[in-house]
Each structure stands twice: as structure tokens, then as C-alpha cells.
Write a protein that holds these residues in place. Structure first.
Motif, short mmCIF file in Angstrom:
data_model
loop_
_atom_site.label_atom_id
_atom_site.label_comp_id
_atom_site.label_asym_id
_atom_site.label_seq_id
_atom_site.Cartn_x
_atom_site.Cartn_y
_atom_site.Cartn_z
N VAL A 57 0.81 -1.05 -0.12
CA VAL A 57 -0.17 0.07 0.01
C VAL A 57 0.80 1.23 0.03
N LYS A 58 1.81 1.36 0.61
CA LYS A 58 2.93 2.47 0.56
C LYS A 58 3.20 2.74 -0.75
N ALA A 59 3.17 2.21 -1.77
CA ALA A 59 3.51 2.87 -3.01
C ALA A 59 2.59 3.79 -3.54
N PHE A 76 -3.42 -7.18 0.62
CA PHE A 76 -2.60 -6.02 0.96
C PHE A 76 -1.55 -6.08 1.88
N ASP A 77 -0.32 -5.40 1.78
CA ASP A 77 0.77 -5.53 2.68
C ASP A 77 0.60 -3.92 3.14
N ILE A 78 0.61 -3.98 4.48
CA ILE A 78 0.21 -2.62 5.19
C ILE A 78 1.52 -2.23 6.19
N LEU A 146 8.61 -14.41 10.94
CA LEU A 146 9.66 -13.41 11.27
C LEU A 146 10.06 -13.17 9.68
N ARG A 147 10.14 -11.62 9.66
CA ARG A 147 10.99 -11.12 8.77
C ARG A 147 12.43 -11.30 8.71
N VAL A 148 13.02 -12.10 8.11
CA VAL A 148 14.51 -12.70 8.47
C VAL A 148 15.29 -11.42 7.32
N TYR A 159 19.44 3.69 0.05
CA TYR A 159 18.26 4.19 0.91
C TYR A 159 17.12 3.30 0.63
N ILE A 160 17.28 2.45 -0.27
CA ILE A 160 16.07 1.72 -0.32
C ILE A 160 16.39 -0.08 -0.69
N SER A 161 17.71 -0.08 0.02
CA SER A 161 18.23 -1.45 0.07
C SER A 161 17.99 -1.85 1.48
N CYS A 196 10.70 -12.36 3.88
CA CYS A 196 12.08 -11.49 3.81
C CYS A 196 11.69 -10.34 2.65
N HIS A 197 12.47 -9.24 2.60
CA HIS A 197 12.22 -8.16 1.54
C HIS A 197 13.65 -7.58 1.52
N ILE A 198 14.17 -7.70 0.26
CA ILE A 198 15.59 -7.17 0.40
C ILE A 198 15.82 -5.84 -0.09
N GLY A 199 14.91 -5.21 -0.55
CA GLY A 199 14.97 -3.77 -1.16
C GLY A 199 13.94 -3.56 -2.34
N SER A 200 14.21 -2.30 -3.04
CA SER A 200 12.98 -1.94 -3.91
C SER A 200 13.90 -1.39 -5.04
N GLN A 201 13.07 -1.63 -6.06
CA GLN A 201 13.77 -1.03 -7.68
C GLN A 201 14.89 -1.93 -7.79
N ILE A 202 14.58 -3.19 -7.64
CA ILE A 202 15.48 -4.43 -8.12
C ILE A 202 15.36 -4.74 -9.59
N GLY A 274 4.93 -3.26 -5.00
CA GLY A 274 4.10 -2.19 -4.78
C GLY A 274 4.63 -1.30 -6.25
N ARG A 275 5.79 -1.05 -6.35
CA ARG A 275 6.08 -0.40 -7.47
C ARG A 275 5.95 -0.95 -8.95
N SER A 276 6.09 -1.98 -8.72
CA SER A 276 6.01 -2.82 -10.30
C SER A 276 4.38 -2.91 -10.46
N ALA A 369 4.23 5.14 -8.78
CA ALA A 369 4.59 4.41 -7.33
C ALA A 369 5.60 5.86 -6.46
N TYR A 370 5.52 5.62 -5.17
CA TYR A 370 5.92 6.63 -4.17
C TYR A 370 6.15 8.17 -4.93
N GLY A 371 5.27 8.66 -5.42
CA GLY A 371 5.09 9.88 -5.89
C GLY A 371 4.15 10.54 -5.08
N1 LLP Z 1 7.35 -5.09 1.32
C1 LLP Z 1 8.28 -4.20 2.32
C2 LLP Z 1 8.44 -4.91 3.75
C3 LLP Z 1 8.83 -3.06 1.79
O1 LLP Z 1 9.55 -2.20 2.80
C4 LLP Z 1 8.34 -2.55 0.73
C5 LLP Z 1 8.91 -1.21 0.22
C6 LLP Z 1 7.53 -3.30 -0.04
C7 LLP Z 1 7.26 -4.58 0.17
C8 LLP Z 1 7.37 -2.84 -1.58
O2 LLP Z 1 8.46 -2.55 -2.46
P1 LLP Z 1 8.30 -2.59 -3.94
O3 LLP Z 1 7.72 -3.56 -4.76
O4 LLP Z 1 7.58 -1.24 -4.07
O5 LLP Z 1 9.86 -2.28 -4.39
N2 LLP Z 1 10.47 5.60 -1.45
C9 LLP Z 1 11.29 4.49 -2.34
C10 LLP Z 1 10.89 3.26 -2.04
C11 LLP Z 1 10.86 2.73 -0.57
C12 LLP Z 1 10.38 1.09 -0.56
C13 LLP Z 1 10.13 0.81 0.83
N3 LLP Z 1 9.76 -0.61 0.96
C14 LLP Z 1 11.20 5.10 -3.82
O6 LLP Z 1 10.44 6.25 -4.19
O7 LLP Z 1 12.04 4.50 -4.50
#
Ligand code: LLP
Length: 413
Positions: A57-59, A76-78, A146-148, A159-161, A196-202, A274-276, A369-371
Motif C-alpha cells: 500500500v505504501k507505493a 494488501f501489505d500494510i 519473522l521477517r529475516v 536508501y532503499i536497500s 523477507c524483503h531485500i530492497g526496492s527497484q531491483i 508495490g512499485r511494479s 509509485a512513491y509519488g
Molecule cells: N514489502 C516491504 C516490507 C517493503 O518495505 C516494501 C517497500 C515493499 C514490500 C514494496 O516494495 P516495492 O515492490 O515497491 O519495491 N520511496 C522509495 C521506495 C521505498 C520502498 C520501501 N519499502 C522510492 O521512491 O523509490
């Protein structure tokens, strides 16, 4: 979903200038079709394998966007009570909500439990203690993962790793087994999953698959210890193409790889993209206010600023900027800047863009996303309007803020 027809830029079957002229700029526009296509690419590629695609949802948390996804059956992931409230308002199914985040409060946990969410992704033993306590008081049992932190480098902006040992996220994978063991003392918790979640914009899926291998090995060990782990949550993180020659991973190919690897594991898969899902679906429309030159540079001053889209200032990120009307006047190299009083307020630097003049309209691409979610009232600027396009129809899903909105909640004396 964005293309030119007779030199005018369209979103689906709507000419973007008709939106800009009716509701003004800056405004965000989202293609409903693009959002649904991306969600379905995830959902359908799993086939008959048990799975839940929990949109992060954060995206982009606007109700109109959430309602579209809720209707399509998304989970939804909140990460906050506010996001929970939004998802419920938009008609999301609480049983398909996972609650992530490193700092949940007791109040948020209580709200989530009374809404009947599916589970919590937990990031510390203190958090387990808190959730156990709240669940106990309510006479409920809470499911958790547990998020490992698998110590895998996602190779993205620092910042997003999130998946390295020195990041604040998750529990070190080496310690996770012992934490699951100790969680047995919590009478009101059930260990259901590992996340687990290793980062964003991978942009390369290798690191996500590497993390998955490590989590799978942990699940094997946990199962051997008698834990009934039924789900693996691989987080979000798939990147999108921001630059013209950038290649984003194909969602279906990615899921196919996960499916092939996990088919025989007996595990259900959860993802948190989210982003994708929303990134490529959105543009930020802005109008050129002025052109100006310094001895060294050309500037295009537009009516959108870092308060509307902070990604270029915060992560040095690239967003293509294209004209709503192709005028055939050629190109210039300029900084595209907003009205905010900071040198860091820019949408693009030293960028080749169309040779525009005051009054022209521009689209800042891949801004779904993230706009808007990261926008603010800095410089007492009103936050932008948002529009959802569906076929040849469009509607405002968030009105532009008014001066009254700007001071709402403030107390003069
Ligand atoms: N799950 C968790 C636990 C997260 O922390 C995130 C993003 C996602 C899922 C979703 O990741 P996505 O599929 O969107 O990559 N504001 C930054 C991005 C921050 C991402 C934070 N966590 C930007 O504008 O690039």
C-alpha cells in the motif's frame, strides 16, 4: 498505456491535455488498465499454486487505486494503522492483509487484530512480546512470520536497500531459528510463515532468488524442529524501467521461476509488490511557468516541485519528462525545476527535453509509485489532485487541496 496519437499524449483513450485543462496542474494521472494488468500478471502466473499477491500500500495508497485492486481480488501489505484504515475504507478483504514494518504500536496491533487481518511480519522479539500480549488480552491467537534479513545485496540505491546485515530491517537469518524456538513460549502466537524483503527497484532478479534459497533452507530447518510453516513471503522489490534503455524484469518470467522452484515445497507463496504494480501506471502532469538562462545553464521552471515528487531530489532518480504535445521544435538541454526555494528542488538535471515554452504541458513519467504518497505541503504548497483513467473515461480520485485544507487542524489562539 501512454502513447501519442497525432502528436498528443494519451493515457488509454483519454487525451492528457483535456485532464490538465479541466482540473489544472500539477496532477497525477493513473491508468487503471496498467495497474490491473500488472496485478494480474503476478496473480495469473502463479496458476494453481496457492498464493496471495499483497499489494504494498505504501507505493500508492489513494482510495481509488486501492478500491480497483480490492475489486480485482488483491491482498494488501500494510505498514501502519493509517494504511489499514485506508484498505478497509476501500473495501479490501481483511483476511488478505499482512502487516509489515519495524515499529508497530500496541494500538496498531489491536486495530489490526480486531479487523481480523491475516498475519504480522515481525521484526524483533520485543515486537513478538507485544503482539502476544495484545492478542492475549483480546482472547485471540495471532499468526506471524519473522521477517529475516538474509544478508543479500539487492544492488539498488542505498536508501532503499534493506537486506544487508547493517540495515535496521528484519532478524538476522542466522539467529532466526533460535527466535522461532523462543517464540514457543508465547501462548497467543502461531508461527505460520517466514518473510523477507531485500530492497526496492531491483532490476536483476538473481538477488531475490538467492534470498529465497536462504529462506527455504531456514524453513526446512524449522520444519525439522516441528514448526508448521505453510507460507513463504518473498516481499516486493521488482524494479521498473525509468530510463529509456532500462530493462525491467518481466513479472511473469519472475513468477515462473519462483513457481518452478517452489512447486514441490508444499508452501503457499506471498508477495508484496508495490512499485511494479503502480509505478508505470502513473504520470505527473505539470505546466511550464517560465524559461530562464543563467550564464551556465538553461532552466525550465514548472509548477510541480519536490513537494509533489521528491524521488529525484531524494534518490537522484530519473523520470522521463515528455511533452503533452509534440511541437516539432527540436530539443534543449535544461534543468527542470520547481518553485520550491531549495537548490535540491528539481525534477531533472542537464536533461535533453523538448524545446518548450511557458504554458506548455509536460508529463513526468513512471510516477505512479512513491509519488503522491511522498508529497508534502512544504512551502505551503497545496498537494496535487489525482485522476484515475479507465478506457475513455476519467475521474478525480483526490481533489486538489484547498487553502482551508492547508491550515486544517491548526490552532491560532
Ligand atoms: N514489502 C516491504 C516490507 C517493503 O518495505 C516494501 C517497500 C515493499 C514490500 C514494496 O516494495 P516495492 O515492490 O515497491 O519495491 N520511496 C522509495 C521506495 C521505498 C520502498 C520501501 N519499502 C522510492 O521512491 O523509490
Amino acid at each position: 498505456m501512454y502513447s501519442y496519437s497525432q502528436d498528443s499524449l494519451f493515457c488509454e483513450a483519454v487525451a492528457l491535455d483535456s485532464i490538465a485543462k479541466t482540473i489544472g496542474t500539477p496532477c497525477y494521472v493513473y491508468s487503471g488498465q496498467s495497474i490491473l494488468d500488472a496485478y494480474r500478471a503476478y496473480d495469473e502466473a502463479f496458476g494453481d499454486m496457492p498464493h496471495t499477491v499483497c499489494y504494498a500500500v505504501k507505493a500508492n495508497s489513494s482510495l481509488g487505486v486501492l478500491a480497483l485492486l480490492a475489486k480485482a481480488g488483491a491482498g494488501f501489505d500494510i505498514v501502519s494503522g493509517g494504511e489499514l484504515f485506508r484498505v478497509l475504507q476501500a473495501g479490501g478483504d481483511p483476511k488478505r492483509i499482512v502487516f509489515s514494518g519495524v515499529g508497530k504500536t500496541a494500538e496498531e496491533v489491536e486495530r489490526a487484530l480486531s479487523a481480523g487481518i491475516h498475519s504480522f511480519n515481525c521484526e524483533s522479539e520485543d515486537e513478538l512480546t507485544l503482539i502476544d500480549g495484545v492478542a492475549g488480552k483480546m482472547g485471540l491467537t495471532a499468526r506471524f512470520a519473522l521477517r529475516v534479513n538474509p544478508d543479500v545485496n539487492a544492488s539498488t540505491h542505498p536508501y532503499i536497500s534493506t537486506g544487508l546485515r547493517d540495515h535496521k530491517f528484519g532478524i538476522d537469518i542466522v539467529e532466526a531459528e533460535a527466535v522461532y524456538e523462543r517464540s514457543r513460549r508465547f501462548a497467543n502466537l502461531t508461527a505460520e510463515s517466514v518473510s523477507c524483503h531485500i530492497g526496492s527497484q531491483i532490476l536483476k532478479i538473481g538477488p531475490i532468488l538467492e534470498a529465497a534459497e536462504k529462506v527455504l533452507a531456514l524453513i526446512d530447518r524449522l520444519r525439522a524442529r516441528g514448526f508448521q510453516i505453510g507460507t513463504i513471503d518473498l516481499g516486493g522489490g521488482l524494479g521498473i524501467a525509468y530510463k529509456p534503455r532500462e530493462r525491467a524484469p518481466d513479472i511473469r518470467v519472475f513468477i515462473e521461476k519462483i513457481r518452478a522452484r517452489l512447486q514441490s515445497s508444499g508452501l503457499a507463496v506471498m508477495l508484496e509488490p508495490g512499485r511494479s504494480i503502480v509505478g508505470p501506471a502513473g504520470v505527473l502532469l505539470t505546466r511550464v511557468l517560465y524559461r530562464k538562462r543563467s550564464p551556465k545553464k538553461e532552466f525550465v521552471v514548472v509548477d510541480a516541485a519536490m513537494n509533489d515528487l521528491i524521488r529525484p531530489s531524494l534518490y537522484q532518480s530519473h523520470h522521463d519528462i515528455i511533452p503533452l504535445h509534440r511541437n516539432g521544435r527540436g530539443k534543449i538541454t535544461a534543468d527542470v525545476v520547481g518553485p520550491v526555494c531549495e537548490t535540491g528542488d528539481f525534477l531533472a538535471r542537464d536533461r535533453e527535453i523538448a524545446d518548450v515554452k511557458a504554458g506548455d504541458l509536460l508529463a513526468v513519467c513512471a510516477a505512479g509509485a512513491y509519488g503522491f504518497v511522498q508529497s508534502s505541503n512544504y512551502n505551503s504548497r497545496l498537494r496535487a489532485a489525482e485522476v484515475l483513467v479507465e478506457g475513455d473515461r476519467w475521474r478525480v480520485i483526490r481533489r486538489r487541496e484547498s487553502m482551508e485544507d492547508l491550515v486544517r487542524g491548526e490552532v491560532l489562539n
